[in-house]
Design a protein around this motif. Structure first.
Motif, PDB file in Angstrom:
ATOM      1  N   PHE A   1      14.824  14.466  10.409  1.00 59.60           N
ATOM      2  CA  PHE A   1      13.645  13.615  10.433  1.00 59.60           C
ATOM      3  C   PHE A   1      13.002  13.603   9.054  1.00 59.60           C
ATOM      4  O   PHE A   1      13.223  14.491   8.240  1.00 59.60           O
ATOM      5  N   TYR A   2      12.219  12.554   8.827  1.00 59.14           N
ATOM      6  CA  TYR A   2      11.382  12.483   7.634  1.00 59.14           C
ATOM      7  C   TYR A   2      10.037  13.098   7.979  1.00 59.14           C
ATOM      8  O   TYR A   2       9.546  12.953   9.099  1.00 59.14           O
ATOM      9  N   PHE A   3       9.426  13.755   7.010  1.00 62.99           N
ATOM     10  CA  PHE A   3       8.150  14.426   7.260  1.00 62.99           C
ATOM     11  C   PHE A   3       7.111  13.464   7.821  1.00 62.99           C
ATOM     12  O   PHE A   3       6.426  13.772   8.793  1.00 62.99           O
ATOM     13  N   HIS A   4       6.981  12.271   7.217  1.00 59.65           N
ATOM     14  CA  HIS A   4       5.947  11.331   7.663  1.00 59.65           C
ATOM     15  C   HIS A   4       6.194  10.860   9.099  1.00 59.65           C
ATOM     16  O   HIS A   4       5.267  10.483   9.795  1.00 59.65           O
ATOM     17  N   GLU A   5       7.447  10.915   9.529  1.00 61.08           N
ATOM     18  CA  GLU A   5       7.842  10.383  10.838  1.00 61.08           C
ATOM     19  C   GLU A   5       7.297  11.218  12.002  1.00 61.08           C
ATOM     20  O   GLU A   5       7.046  10.693  13.082  1.00 61.08           O
ATOM     21  N   VAL A   6       7.101  12.531  11.795  1.00 61.50           N
ATOM     22  CA  VAL A   6       6.752  13.412  12.922  1.00 61.50           C
ATOM     23  C   VAL A   6       5.266  13.760  13.007  1.00 61.50           C
ATOM     24  O   VAL A   6       4.864  14.490  13.913  1.00 61.50           O
ATOM     25  N   ILE A   7       4.466  13.224  12.087  1.00 70.12           N
ATOM     26  CA  ILE A   7       3.021  13.447  12.199  1.00 70.12           C
ATOM     27  C   ILE A   7       2.564  12.802  13.515  1.00 70.12           C
ATOM     28  O   ILE A   7       2.883  11.663  13.808  1.00 70.12           O
ATOM     29  N   GLY A   8       1.836  13.568  14.312  1.00 75.08           N
ATOM     30  CA  GLY A   8       1.382  13.073  15.614  1.00 75.08           C
ATOM     31  C   GLY A   8       2.300  13.476  16.765  1.00 75.08           C
ATOM     32  O   GLY A   8       1.956  13.279  17.930  1.00 75.08           O
TER      33      GLY A   8
ATOM     34  N   LYS B   1       0.851  -1.192   0.000  1.00 72.64           N
ATOM     35  CA  LYS B   1       0.000   0.000   0.000  1.00 72.64           C
ATOM     36  C   LYS B   1       0.887   1.242   0.000  1.00 72.64           C
ATOM     37  O   LYS B   1       1.990   1.229   0.548  1.00 72.64           O
ATOM     38  N   LYS B   2       0.362   2.334  -0.577  1.00 78.23           N
ATOM     39  CA  LYS B   2       1.140   3.579  -0.640  1.00 78.23           C
ATOM     40  C   LYS B   2       1.538   4.073   0.740  1.00 78.23           C
ATOM     41  O   LYS B   2       2.623   4.604   0.920  1.00 78.23           O
ATOM     42  N   GLU B   3       0.652   3.890   1.726  1.00 79.32           N
ATOM     43  CA  GLU B   3       0.980   4.398   3.069  1.00 79.32           C
ATOM     44  C   GLU B   3       2.129   3.627   3.715  1.00 79.32           C
ATOM     45  O   GLU B   3       2.701   4.079   4.695  1.00 79.32           O
TER      46      GLU B   3
ATOM     47  N   ILE C   1       7.432   6.502  -8.597  1.00 77.76           N
ATOM     48  CA  ILE C   1       8.193   5.361  -8.090  1.00 77.76           C
ATOM     49  C   ILE C   1       8.204   5.406  -6.560  1.00 77.76           C
ATOM     50  O   ILE C   1       8.432   6.462  -5.971  1.00 77.76           O
ATOM     51  N   TYR C   2       7.997   4.248  -5.937  1.00 77.73           N
ATOM     52  CA  TYR C   2       7.959   4.151  -4.477  1.00 77.73           C
ATOM     53  C   TYR C   2       8.852   3.015  -3.987  1.00 77.73           C
ATOM     54  O   TYR C   2       9.129   2.066  -4.726  1.00 77.73           O
ATOM     55  N   LEU C   3       9.261   3.126  -2.728  1.00 75.58           N
ATOM     56  CA  LEU C   3       9.986   2.063  -2.029  1.00 75.58           C
ATOM     57  C   LEU C   3       9.350   1.875  -0.653  1.00 75.58           C
ATOM     58  O   LEU C   3       8.779   2.813  -0.096  1.00 75.58           O
ATOM     59  N   PRO C   4       9.478   0.680  -0.060  1.00 82.72           N
ATOM     60  CA  PRO C   4       8.940   0.459   1.290  1.00 82.72           C
ATOM     61  C   PRO C   4       9.610   1.368   2.322  1.00 82.72           C
ATOM     62  O   PRO C   4      10.813   1.641   2.237  1.00 82.72           O
ATOM     63  N   LEU C   5       8.832   1.834   3.301  1.00 79.36           N
ATOM     64  CA  LEU C   5       9.340   2.723   4.344  1.00 79.36           C
ATOM     65  C   LEU C   5      10.546   2.141   5.082  1.00 79.36           C
ATOM     66  O   LEU C   5      11.437   2.885   5.488  1.00 79.36           O
TER      67      LEU C   5
END
Length: 175
Positions: A100-107, A2-4, A85-89
């Motif tokens: 930090f990565y942007f997705h990492e600090v949500i929350g 999945k994209k997420e 193009i995507y790769l697994p997190l």
């Protein structure tokens, strides 16, 4: 996949040869880290489809020249033009300290040196020239620039970012 569960690596921007080679514009500061990959996920017909690489090499610093298995002609390559193009997190290198990565600090909570607890990061707005933390404070959105000068410390265990926002900035949103 999945994209997420993935991160965006780049986009196919052009064909390179009549044998199906493609150029991917990488969205990274360290393109050399992505030479020699075995596979990637291509956003194809609204699905993430695994493609295996026969070979890859850097081309003009931020472009990756790739040859996918079973893509052997210009016609095959045409079908993939402009695909993302995507790769697994889990393939992202671990960052330390205040990186930090942007997705990492949500929350994560934001605590300002002067103001105290500001709220929780709901998003990162990187569509402007200066990326911004979008912070929810009891229904009110507060924007703080993601500037190295403002970020004092990141505590990953406590999911907290300590900042020193410019004087009066937070108050502007609360008046």
């Amino acid at each position: 996949m999945k994209k997420e569960d993935c991160f965006y690596l780049g986009k196919i921007v052009s064909k390179f040869s009549f044998k199906g080679e493609l150029l991917i514009k990488l969205d990274t500061d360290e393109p050399e880290n992505y030479v020699g990959m075995e596979s990637v996920f291509v956003d194809y017909n609204k699905n993430l489809v695994p493609f295996f690489l026969e070979r890859s090499a850097l081309h003009k610093s931020d472009l990756l020249r790739v040859k996918f298995e079973d893509i052997d002609s210009e016609e095959d390559a045409d079908d993939l033009m402009k695909a993302k193009i995507y790769l697994p997190l889990d393939l992202l290198p671990k960052l330390e300290g205040n990186q930090f990565y942007f997705h990492e600090v949500i929350g994560f909570k934001i605590i300002d040196q002067t103001f105290g607890e500001v709220g929780v990061i709901t998003n990162i707005n990187d569509t402007t020239s200066q990326a911004l933390f979008e912070i929810d404070r009891d229904g009110t959105e507060i924007l703080i620039p993601m500037n190295d000068e403002f970020i004092d410390k990141i505590d990953r265990d406590a999911k907290t970012i300590f900042v020193s926002a410019p004087e009066g900035l937070i108050d502007l949103y609360l008046e």
